[in-house]
Scaffold this motif. Structure first.
Motif, PDB file in Angstrom:
ATOM      1  N   ARG A 244      19.365  -1.808  -0.058  1.00 47.61           N
ATOM      2  CA  ARG A 244      18.370  -1.645   1.012  1.00 47.61           C
ATOM      3  C   ARG A 244      17.026  -1.982   0.392  1.00 47.61           C
ATOM      4  NH1 ARG A 244      17.062   0.759   5.845  1.00 47.61           N
ATOM      5  NH2 ARG A 244      15.090   1.875   5.942  1.00 47.61           N
ATOM      6  N   GLN A 245      16.541  -3.183   0.654  1.00 48.32           N
ATOM      7  CA  GLN A 245      15.481  -3.739  -0.171  1.00 48.32           C
ATOM      8  C   GLN A 245      14.065  -3.546   0.350  1.00 48.32           C
ATOM      9  OE1 GLN A 245      16.460  -7.830  -1.055  1.00 48.32           O
ATOM     10  NE2 GLN A 245      18.009  -7.237  -2.552  1.00 48.32           N
ATOM     11  N   PHE A 349       6.935  -2.729   1.914  1.00 44.02           N
ATOM     12  CA  PHE A 349       7.251  -2.564   0.500  1.00 44.02           C
ATOM     13  C   PHE A 349       8.682  -3.031   0.278  1.00 44.02           C
ATOM     14  CE2 PHE A 349       9.209  -0.210  -2.973  1.00 44.02           C
ATOM     15  CZ  PHE A 349       8.366  -0.577  -4.008  1.00 44.02           C
ATOM     16  N   SER A 350       8.907  -3.797  -0.783  1.00 47.36           N
ATOM     17  CA  SER A 350      10.249  -4.290  -1.064  1.00 47.36           C
ATOM     18  C   SER A 350      10.520  -4.227  -2.561  1.00 47.36           C
ATOM     19  CB  SER A 350      10.408  -5.730  -0.567  1.00 47.36           C
ATOM     20  OG  SER A 350       9.498  -6.598  -1.221  1.00 47.36           O
ATOM     21  N   THR A 351      11.797  -4.068  -2.920  1.00 47.50           N
ATOM     22  CA  THR A 351      12.208  -4.057  -4.313  1.00 47.50           C
ATOM     23  C   THR A 351      13.522  -4.808  -4.453  1.00 47.50           C
ATOM     24  OG1 THR A 351      12.710  -2.649  -6.217  1.00 47.50           O
ATOM     25  CG2 THR A 351      13.425  -1.837  -4.063  1.00 47.50           C
ATOM     26  N   ASP A 354      14.522  -2.371  -9.161  1.00 50.67           N
ATOM     27  CA  ASP A 354      14.215  -0.987  -9.507  1.00 50.67           C
ATOM     28  C   ASP A 354      14.378  -0.084  -8.288  1.00 50.67           C
ATOM     29  OD1 ASP A 354      13.386   1.150 -10.985  1.00 50.67           O
ATOM     30  OD2 ASP A 354      11.247   0.667 -10.885  1.00 50.67           O
ATOM     31  N   PRO A 355      15.267   0.926  -8.309  1.00 52.26           N
ATOM     32  CA  PRO A 355      15.346   1.864  -7.181  1.00 52.26           C
ATOM     33  C   PRO A 355      14.029   2.635  -7.045  1.00 52.26           C
ATOM     34  CG  PRO A 355      17.290   2.048  -8.594  1.00 52.26           C
ATOM     35  CD  PRO A 355      16.299   1.208  -9.332  1.00 52.26           C
ATOM     36  N   VAL A 356      13.509   2.705  -5.844  1.00 55.80           N
ATOM     37  CA  VAL A 356      12.241   3.397  -5.574  1.00 55.80           C
ATOM     38  C   VAL A 356      12.399   4.220  -4.302  1.00 55.80           C
ATOM     39  CG1 VAL A 356       9.787   3.116  -5.066  1.00 55.80           C
ATOM     40  CG2 VAL A 356      10.879   1.575  -6.688  1.00 55.80           C
ATOM     41  N   TRP A 357      11.854   5.425  -4.320  1.00 60.14           N
ATOM     42  CA  TRP A 357      11.833   6.302  -3.151  1.00 60.14           C
ATOM     43  C   TRP A 357      10.417   6.303  -2.594  1.00 60.14           C
ATOM     44  CZ3 TRP A 357      16.613   8.981  -2.496  1.00 60.14           C
ATOM     45  CH2 TRP A 357      17.484   8.884  -3.575  1.00 60.14           C
ATOM     46  N   VAL A 358      10.245   5.918  -1.348  1.00 60.17           N
ATOM     47  CA  VAL A 358       8.915   5.812  -0.744  1.00 60.17           C
ATOM     48  C   VAL A 358       8.704   6.987   0.197  1.00 60.17           C
ATOM     49  CG1 VAL A 358       7.329   4.321   0.517  1.00 60.17           C
ATOM     50  CG2 VAL A 358       9.118   3.305  -0.894  1.00 60.17           C
ATOM     51  N   GLY A 359       7.552   7.677   0.067  1.00 58.03           N
ATOM     52  CA  GLY A 359       7.347   8.912   0.805  1.00 58.03           C
ATOM     53  C   GLY A 359       6.202   8.936   1.792  1.00 58.03           C
ATOM     54  N   ALA A 360       5.112   8.200   1.558  1.00 56.18           N
ATOM     55  CA  ALA A 360       3.961   8.287   2.461  1.00 56.18           C
ATOM     56  C   ALA A 360       3.061   7.071   2.305  1.00 56.18           C
ATOM     57  CB  ALA A 360       3.163   9.569   2.209  1.00 56.18           C
ATOM     58  N   PHE A 361       2.380   6.714   3.396  1.00 55.99           N
ATOM     59  CA  PHE A 361       1.336   5.698   3.415  1.00 55.99           C
ATOM     60  C   PHE A 361       0.108   6.294   4.098  1.00 55.99           C
ATOM     61  CE2 PHE A 361       5.295   3.316   3.444  1.00 55.99           C
ATOM     62  CZ  PHE A 361       5.077   2.237   2.599  1.00 55.99           C
ATOM     63  N   PHE A 362      -1.075   5.921   3.632  1.00 54.18           N
ATOM     64  CA  PHE A 362      -2.285   6.292   4.366  1.00 54.18           C
ATOM     65  C   PHE A 362      -3.281   5.131   4.294  1.00 54.18           C
ATOM     66  CE2 PHE A 362      -2.438   8.089   0.095  1.00 54.18           C
ATOM     67  CZ  PHE A 362      -3.702   7.726  -0.398  1.00 54.18           C
ATOM     68  N   VAL A 363      -4.050   4.975   5.362  1.00 53.43           N
ATOM     69  CA  VAL A 363      -4.949   3.830   5.453  1.00 53.43           C
ATOM     70  C   VAL A 363      -6.270   4.234   6.083  1.00 53.43           C
ATOM     71  CG1 VAL A 363      -4.104   3.070   7.741  1.00 53.43           C
ATOM     72  CG2 VAL A 363      -5.091   1.397   6.178  1.00 53.43           C
ATOM     73  N   GLU A 364      -7.347   3.640   5.583  1.00 53.08           N
ATOM     74  CA  GLU A 364      -8.645   3.700   6.250  1.00 53.08           C
ATOM     75  C   GLU A 364      -9.135   2.274   6.415  1.00 53.08           C
ATOM     76  OE1 GLU A 364     -11.218   5.953   3.494  1.00 53.08           O
ATOM     77  OE2 GLU A 364     -11.996   4.021   2.780  1.00 53.08           O
ATOM     78  N   ALA A 365      -9.628   1.943   7.605  1.00 56.50           N
ATOM     79  CA  ALA A 365     -10.086   0.580   7.884  1.00 56.50           C
ATOM     80  C   ALA A 365     -11.239   0.646   8.867  1.00 56.50           C
ATOM     81  CB  ALA A 365      -8.954  -0.263   8.454  1.00 56.50           C
TER      82      ALA A 365
END
Length: 369
Positions: A244-245, A349-351, A354-365
């Motif tokens: 699951r990339q 986000f893609s890999t 390397d196995p990676v666990w993604v937990g949160a995103f935050f943005v200001e624009a």
């Protein structure tokens, strides 16, 4: 948007309220009883990414973060010291042990980081994220996944119970979890300074999956005279590997002018320094997509066990290891991406390795007037 709450509990005292509101009772960690997740909150095995908070206001987003576990340093062994200083190394190469910076004998892990809320600003929202691997040389029971201790600047520990817990995501030899809680009232009252987070339920030892874990405090604020901005926080918990990339987030309608300023933050686990194949890309509906990177996060290895700050003076941390050996809380500059402006912003986000666990995103624009 999911509703959230924080609950603090003192020994022998349980606050029952008609609506789901928190108490702010402080107590030393030695008085903290064992508790499970807040009553009524069930641990889920997976929660898709969704918007947790959004506002359009004069202000911005700041954050504090640190890892909870690091390598041991046997006498005469320089490999761990080199890794902490920034050398390419992975957590599965070491016997890992808790980091504990406080002087409280009742905590087995604790780390600190600085939160910088601008002078004159008012905190409008704050959420604490924590997580890690439960299965390494030991298997930690999941009953404490939804509980940590937090001490505001110059304050005593308070118990925080999660309103969202995602656990038992077993893959690549790991047993991973992430939890989070709304701590707006606490941060609003306490403001800037060094925050300490303790008792994150992570396992120590050595295995092929490696030991890893940490915490990030994400804070949205409003301030008169600051630019008008979109402020958005999204969270979930997704494990990515060769099967699951990728995972993507569409932040929705965000009217951004040409040459707007913006920043994107990402919280992730078990990204190893020196293993290439990871990309963080972003695009608007008016320009070409671009790979995000900065001095501490090369484009092909963006989740590389680091806590970076998009060219801003790095936040103070105790300890301040360059290679966190499995925890990422990184902020990327979006100025180049937003040169053409746009009405929507999306991130992926893609890999590949390397196995990676993604937990949160935050943005200001910045917002188009």
């Amino acid at each position: 948007m999911r509703n959230s709450a924080v609950l603090t509990v003192g020994r022998g005292l349980l606050c029952a309220l008609a609506s789901l509101v928190l108490s702010a009772a402080a107590f030393p960690s030695s008085a903290a009883p064992h508790v499970d997740v807040k009553p009524g909150v069930k641990e889920k095995s997976r929660i898709p990414f969704a918007q947790r908070y959004h506002a359009v206001q004069h202000g911005g987003i700041v954050r504090a973060a640190n890892s909870a576990i690091t390598c041991r340093t046997p006498k005469g062994d320089s490999a761990c010291a080199s890794a902490r200083a920034g050398a390419g190394a992975s957590n599965n190469e070491f016997n890992m042990f808790y980091t504990d910076v406080d002087k409280d004998p009742n905590t087995y892990n604790s780390t600190r980081a600085e939160l910088r809320v601008p002078a004159g600003a008012r905190v409008s929202y704050a959420r604490l994220y924590w997580g890690g691997n439960l299965r390494v040389g030991e298997q930690k029971p999941p009953r404490d996944n939804g509980r940590v201790l937090i001490a505001e600047p110059r304050g005593k520990y308070r118990e925080v119970l999660a309103d969202t817990v995602i656990g038992h995501r077993t893959a690549s030899g790991a047993d991973a979890f992430q939890a989070s809680a709304n701590v707006t009232r606490l941060v609003r009252a306490s403001g800037s300074g060094m925050y300490t987070v303790a008792q994150i339920n992570v396992a120590m030892g050595r295995s092929a999956a490696g030991a890893w874990g940490g915490w990030t405090l994400v804070v949205a604020y409003e301030k008169k005279g600051a630019p008008l901005r979109h402020l958005s926080v999204w969270d979930g918990f997704d494990m990515l590997d060769k099967n699951r990339q990728s995972v993507g987030i569409d932040f929705g309608p965000m009217r951004m002018p040409a040459r707007a300023a913006g920043r994107l933050g990402v919280v992730a686990y078990d990204g190893d320094r020196g293993i290439a194949g990871e990309l963080l890309t972003a695009k608007t509906n008016r320009g070409n997509g671009m790979a995000l990177s900065n001095k501490g996060n090369p484009a092909g290895d963006v989740m590389n066990s680091s806590i970076t700050d998009s060219g801003i003076t790095p936040i103070k941390r105790q300890p301040a290891y360059s290679n966190t050996l499995g925890y990422d809380s990184d902020v990327f500059d979006l100025r180049g991406l937003l040169a053409s402006g746009g009405d929507r912003l999306s991130v992926r986000f893609s890999t590949k390795r390397d196995p990676v666990w993604v937990g949160a995103f935050f943005v200001e624009a910045e917002v188009r007037n």
